[in-house]
Design a protein around this motif. Structure first.
Motif, mmCIF file in Angstrom:
data_model
loop_
_atom_site.group_PDB
_atom_site.id
_atom_site.type_symbol
_atom_site.label_atom_id
_atom_site.label_comp_id
_atom_site.label_asym_id
_atom_site.label_seq_id
_atom_site.Cartn_x
_atom_site.Cartn_y
_atom_site.Cartn_z
ATOM 1 N N VAL A 59 45.222 42.207 42.198
ATOM 2 C CA VAL A 59 45.824 43.457 42.677
ATOM 3 C C VAL A 59 44.854 44.633 42.550
ATOM 4 C CG1 VAL A 59 47.661 45.136 42.323
ATOM 5 C CG2 VAL A 59 48.203 42.703 42.345
ATOM 6 N N PRO A 60 44.242 44.897 41.371
ATOM 7 C CA PRO A 60 43.264 45.995 41.318
ATOM 8 C C PRO A 60 42.038 45.756 42.197
ATOM 9 C CG PRO A 60 43.286 44.773 39.256
ATOM 10 C CD PRO A 60 44.460 44.299 40.045
ATOM 11 N N ILE A 61 41.676 44.492 42.394
ATOM 12 C CA ILE A 61 40.539 44.196 43.279
ATOM 13 C C ILE A 61 40.877 44.586 44.712
ATOM 14 C CG2 ILE A 61 39.136 42.334 44.254
ATOM 15 C CD1 ILE A 61 39.467 40.876 41.547
ATOM 16 N N ILE A 62 42.099 44.303 45.148
ATOM 17 C CA ILE A 62 42.527 44.660 46.499
ATOM 18 C C ILE A 62 42.592 46.175 46.650
ATOM 19 C CG2 ILE A 62 44.453 44.560 48.118
ATOM 20 C CD1 ILE A 62 42.807 41.980 47.919
ATOM 21 N N VAL A 63 43.038 46.869 45.616
ATOM 22 C CA VAL A 63 43.060 48.332 45.647
ATOM 23 C C VAL A 63 41.638 48.866 45.824
ATOM 24 C CG1 VAL A 63 43.498 50.406 44.267
ATOM 25 C CG2 VAL A 63 45.183 48.542 44.305
ATOM 26 N N LEU A 126 56.785 42.683 43.956
ATOM 27 C CA LEU A 126 57.970 42.098 44.573
ATOM 28 C C LEU A 126 57.766 40.649 44.996
ATOM 29 C CD1 LEU A 126 59.088 45.139 46.756
ATOM 30 C CD2 LEU A 126 60.003 44.422 44.544
ATOM 31 N N ALA A 127 56.581 40.318 45.473
ATOM 32 C CA ALA A 127 56.343 38.967 45.975
ATOM 33 C C ALA A 127 55.860 38.000 44.907
ATOM 34 C CB ALA A 127 55.330 39.016 47.128
ATOM 35 N N PHE A 128 55.095 38.508 43.932
ATOM 36 C CA PHE A 128 54.459 37.598 42.980
ATOM 37 C C PHE A 128 54.702 37.961 41.514
ATOM 38 C CE2 PHE A 128 51.731 37.903 46.827
ATOM 39 C CZ PHE A 128 52.067 36.664 47.371
ATOM 40 N N GLY A 129 55.529 38.967 41.275
ATOM 41 C CA GLY A 129 55.867 39.313 39.899
ATOM 42 C C GLY A 129 54.730 39.902 39.096
ATOM 43 N N VAL A 130 53.753 40.499 39.756
ATOM 44 C CA VAL A 130 52.645 41.140 39.053
ATOM 45 C C VAL A 130 53.169 42.409 38.390
ATOM 46 C CG1 VAL A 130 50.378 42.208 39.287
ATOM 47 C CG2 VAL A 130 50.970 40.206 40.674
ATOM 48 N N ARG A 131 52.879 42.585 37.129
ATOM 49 C CA ARG A 131 53.401 43.748 36.422
ATOM 50 C C ARG A 131 52.753 45.034 36.928
ATOM 51 N NH1 ARG A 131 50.696 42.257 30.563
ATOM 52 N NH2 ARG A 131 48.528 42.773 31.076
ATOM 53 N N LEU A 132 53.539 46.082 36.919
ATOM 54 C CA LEU A 132 53.025 47.401 37.302
ATOM 55 C C LEU A 132 52.192 47.971 36.165
ATOM 56 C CD1 LEU A 132 56.235 48.859 38.995
ATOM 57 C CD2 LEU A 132 54.199 47.933 40.125
ATOM 58 N N PRO A 133 51.350 48.950 36.451
ATOM 59 C CA PRO A 133 50.510 49.528 35.395
ATOM 60 C C PRO A 133 51.350 50.071 34.233
ATOM 61 C CG PRO A 133 49.763 50.259 37.551
ATOM 62 C CD PRO A 133 51.043 49.531 37.779
ATOM 63 N N ARG A 134 50.965 49.688 33.029
ATOM 64 C CA ARG A 134 51.682 50.170 31.849
ATOM 65 C C ARG A 134 51.255 51.585 31.487
ATOM 66 N NH1 ARG A 134 51.493 44.942 27.714
ATOM 67 N NH2 ARG A 134 52.758 43.530 29.007
ATOM 68 N N GLN A 135 50.037 51.942 31.839
ATOM 69 C CA GLN A 135 49.510 53.277 31.533
ATOM 70 C C GLN A 135 49.249 53.982 32.866
ATOM 71 O OE1 GLN A 135 49.156 56.182 29.965
ATOM 72 N NE2 GLN A 135 48.467 55.075 28.132
ATOM 73 N N VAL A 136 50.300 54.621 33.409
ATOM 74 C CA VAL A 136 50.204 55.215 34.742
ATOM 75 C C VAL A 136 49.150 56.322 34.814
ATOM 76 C CG1 VAL A 136 51.454 56.441 36.550
ATOM 77 C CG2 VAL A 136 52.554 54.549 35.342
ATOM 78 N N PRO A 137 49.108 57.297 33.872
ATOM 79 C CA PRO A 137 48.058 58.332 33.956
ATOM 80 C C PRO A 137 46.654 57.738 33.955
ATOM 81 C CG PRO A 137 49.756 58.982 32.405
ATOM 82 C CD PRO A 137 50.033 57.559 32.761
ATOM 83 N N ALA A 138 46.440 56.698 33.134
ATOM 84 C CA ALA A 138 45.121 56.056 33.098
ATOM 85 C C ALA A 138 44.821 55.369 34.415
ATOM 86 C CB ALA A 138 45.061 55.053 31.947
ATOM 87 N N TYR A 139 45.844 54.763 35.021
ATOM 88 C CA TYR A 139 45.659 54.075 36.302
ATOM 89 C C TYR A 139 45.285 55.071 37.395
ATOM 90 C CZ TYR A 139 46.390 50.357 39.752
ATOM 91 O OH TYR A 139 46.200 49.411 40.724
ATOM 92 N N LEU A 140 45.998 56.194 37.441
ATOM 93 C CA LEU A 140 45.700 57.207 38.455
ATOM 94 C C LEU A 140 44.319 57.811 38.231
ATOM 95 C CD1 LEU A 140 49.169 59.016 38.681
ATOM 96 C CD2 LEU A 140 48.180 57.350 40.282
ATOM 97 N N LEU A 211 40.933 49.886 36.257
ATOM 98 C CA LEU A 211 42.290 49.660 36.753
ATOM 99 C C LEU A 211 42.972 48.525 35.989
ATOM 100 C CD1 LEU A 211 41.628 49.959 40.602
ATOM 101 C CD2 LEU A 211 42.842 51.603 39.166
ATOM 102 N N GLN A 212 42.220 47.481 35.657
ATOM 103 C CA GLN A 212 42.784 46.380 34.876
ATOM 104 C C GLN A 212 43.164 46.842 33.473
ATOM 105 O OE1 GLN A 212 39.863 43.253 35.031
ATOM 106 N NE2 GLN A 212 40.558 42.492 37.005
ATOM 107 N N ASP A 213 42.310 47.656 32.870
ATOM 108 C CA ASP A 213 42.614 48.174 31.534
ATOM 109 C C ASP A 213 43.880 49.021 31.561
ATOM 110 O OD1 ASP A 213 40.395 46.913 30.467
ATOM 111 O OD2 ASP A 213 39.104 48.683 30.609
ATOM 112 N N ALA A 214 44.018 49.858 32.591
ATOM 113 C CA ALA A 214 45.210 50.707 32.696
ATOM 114 C C ALA A 214 46.464 49.870 32.926
ATOM 115 C CB ALA A 214 45.031 51.720 33.825
#
Length: 246
Positions: A59-63, A126-140, A211-214
């Motif tokens: 997912v972060p690679i695709i982003v 939704l399709a593969f159950g990949v968890r959303l970022p736990r640290q949203v500010p860090a992800y952004l 992105l993976q760390d976030a």
């Protein structure tokens, strides 16, 4: 400011008049994620990845891939083409300066890449159950750093390329090693030590790891932030030095 918004709206409409560009910039990254997710082995936990699944890493690679597409396959070629055709030169005689065109392109590219990011996150969840970022500010923060870094490189290509076609060619040549070290063909967690070390010092390798760390709930590592800032300063500084309006 109103001129910037009008230019951004105009450039966005022009962007959507190119179906091929729209597909590869907006549709291809999420589609690629679906293709990867359809591989059964990618949906199975892997002990070598710390219990994560391969699809979780993609997912972060695709982003990052979507950012690279806008920076190296759209932004640089379009600006170089505008300069080649005299669009930027003619704008210098109007109240709307060429810098507004540059701002509009950056704003449009950022907005479109954010849309792709949100779609990739939604498809993954939704399709593969990949968890959303736990640290949203860090992800952004990581996303903004990666985007700014790649757009600076795209502007540097536009500054040095003599024509739109040459900018497109150079952008394409740069695109493949950039996304390789971001993990598109081999996720960073599966890379041998030497490759991963090289990846750490590439703009999107550092971006993907941040992105993976976030996503795991951590802030980006100092090394990766420094790498992205370094690329931004160097590429952005050279782009500002050599960019020609005509």
């Amino acid at each position: 400011m109103s001129a910037l918004y009008r230019l951004t709206a105009t450039e966005t409409r022009l962007f959507f008049r190119e179906p091929l560009i729209v597909f590869f910039a907006l549709g291809f990254p999420p589609l690629l994620l679906v293709i990867f997710g359809a591989i059964p082995a990618f949906r199975e936990p892997d002990a070598d990845l710390g219990g994560l699944r391969t699809i979780d890493l993609y997912v972060p690679i695709i982003v990052a891939l979507s950012i690279a597409m806008f920076a190296l396959n759209s932004l640089c070629q379009l600006l170089a083409t505008y300069r080649e055709k005299g669009v930027l030169r003619r704008m210098r005689t109007t109240p709307v300066k060429p810098a507004a065109m540059l701002g509009a392109q950056l704003l449009m590219s950022t907005a479109m890449s954010v849309v792709t990011m949100l779609v990739a996150l939604a498809v993954g969840r939704l399709a593969f159950g990949v968890r959303l970022p736990r640290q949203v500010p860090a992800y952004l923060t990581s996303y903004v750093l990666a985007a700014v870094t790649m757009f600076a490189i795209g502007l540097l290509v536009a500054a040095l390329a003599p024509s739109g076609k040459s900018a497109g060619a150079v952008g394409t040549v740069l695109f493949f090693p950039v996304v390789f070290f971001a993990g598109l063909w081999l996720p960073r967690d599966s890379m041998p030590g030497v490759l991963r070390t090289i990846s750490d010092f590439t703009p999107l390798g550092a971006g993907v790891q941040s992105l993976q760390d976030a996503t795991a709930g951590q802030w980006p590592q100092v090394l990766h932030v420094a790498v992205m800032l370094g690329w931004t300063i160097v590429a952005g500084g050279l782009a500002a030095r050599y960019f020609r309006w005509e």
